[in-house]
Design an enzyme around this catalytic site. Structure first.
Site, PDB file in Angstrom:
ATOM      1  N   VAL A   1      -3.859   2.524   0.501  1.00 16.09           N
ATOM      2  CA  VAL A   1      -4.464   2.011  -0.729  1.00 16.09           C
ATOM      3  C   VAL A   1      -3.412   1.203  -1.490  1.00 16.09           C
ATOM      4  O   VAL A   1      -2.246   1.592  -1.558  1.00 16.09           O
ATOM      5  CB  VAL A   1      -4.977   3.185  -1.600  1.00 16.09           C
ATOM      6  CG1 VAL A   1      -5.430   2.718  -2.969  1.00 16.09           C
ATOM      7  CG2 VAL A   1      -6.105   3.920  -0.881  1.00 16.09           C
TER       8      VAL A   1
ATOM      9  N   THR B   1       0.826  -1.209   0.000  1.00 14.90           N
ATOM     10  CA  THR B   1       0.000   0.000   0.000  1.00 14.90           C
ATOM     11  C   THR B   1       0.858   1.257   0.000  1.00 14.90           C
ATOM     12  O   THR B   1       2.050   1.232   0.311  1.00 14.90           O
ATOM     13  CB  THR B   1      -0.935   0.036   1.226  1.00 14.90           C
ATOM     14  OG1 THR B   1      -0.150   0.119   2.416  1.00 14.90           O
ATOM     15  CG2 THR B   1      -1.825  -1.188   1.277  1.00 14.90           C
ATOM     16  N   ASP B   2       0.207   2.364  -0.339  1.00 19.08           N
ATOM     17  CA  ASP B   2       0.867   3.659  -0.274  1.00 19.08           C
ATOM     18  C   ASP B   2       0.571   4.302   1.081  1.00 19.08           C
ATOM     19  O   ASP B   2      -0.015   3.665   1.961  1.00 19.08           O
ATOM     20  CB  ASP B   2       0.436   4.543  -1.452  1.00 19.08           C
ATOM     21  CG  ASP B   2      -1.060   4.821  -1.484  1.00 19.08           C
ATOM     22  OD1 ASP B   2      -1.749   4.654  -0.448  1.00 19.08           O
ATOM     23  OD2 ASP B   2      -1.557   5.213  -2.559  1.00 19.08           O
ATOM     24  N   GLN B   3       0.933   5.556   1.242  1.00 21.67           N
ATOM     25  CA  GLN B   3       0.763   6.246   2.521  1.00 21.67           C
ATOM     26  C   GLN B   3      -0.708   6.344   2.945  1.00 21.67           C
ATOM     27  O   GLN B   3      -1.014   6.446   4.118  1.00 21.67           O
ATOM     28  CB  GLN B   3       1.376   7.639   2.439  1.00 21.67           C
ATOM     29  CG  GLN B   3       1.453   8.351   3.766  1.00 21.67           C
ATOM     30  CD  GLN B   3       2.190   9.668   3.653  1.00 21.67           C
ATOM     31  OE1 GLN B   3       2.601  10.069   2.573  1.00 21.67           O
ATOM     32  NE2 GLN B   3       2.355  10.354   4.776  1.00 21.67           N
TER      33      GLN B   3
END
Length: 143
Positions: free
Chosen positions: A22, A17-19
């Site tokens: 997601v 995931t990103d920050q």
């Protein structure tokens, strides 16, 4: 005729995931690879065994369509099927669905060509007829 669909579940890991929590978009291609690897495993065959027979399946094209995001800790199901097959080419189609609510998250396709270890195209129907027949049967609905 409805193609055989193989399903494989996995849980979204934090590193995917990103920050914002997601799933980062390129991870879906990794999940497609998991889907087709597990699909082929249902023929009691692994990618490694296929390669040991001198058959490679390089990717020639990929497409993805993002519908909704998968998020950290979601359980997702990767649905994989053979959507097209010829003696020299193979196309897999995929759906990634969130298990908790059945929401369709991503669809996609990967196109492959059968080659030997020198990356020269081969006719799988001649080189490994049993493997070709199994894949074709999956495409036709497991008749």
């Amino acid at each position: 005729m409805v193609p055989v669909v193989h399903s494989h579940r996995l849980r979204v890991r934090y590193s995917e995931t990103d920050q914002m929590g997601v799933v980062y978009h390129t991870n879906y291609l990794n999940w497609f690879e998991v889907g087709r690897t597990e699909f082929i495993r249902h023929a009691d065959l692994t990618y490694r065994q296929l390669e040991e027979k001198g058959v490679l399946l390089p990717l020639t094209d990929a497409s993805l369509s993002y519908k909704k995001p998968a998020k950290y800790d979601d359980e997702v199901e990767i649905r994989t099927l053979v959507s097209e097959i010829t003696p020299v080419r193979l196309t897999f189609s995929y759906e990634v669905v969130r298990v908790s609510d059945g929401e369709l998250l991503v669809t996609g396709r990967t196109h492959h060509v059968f080659t030997n270890t020198a990356f020269r195209p081969i006719r799988l129907s001649r080189t490994e007829p049993a493997v070709y027949d199994w894949l074709e049967k999956q495409h036709k609905g497991g008749e």
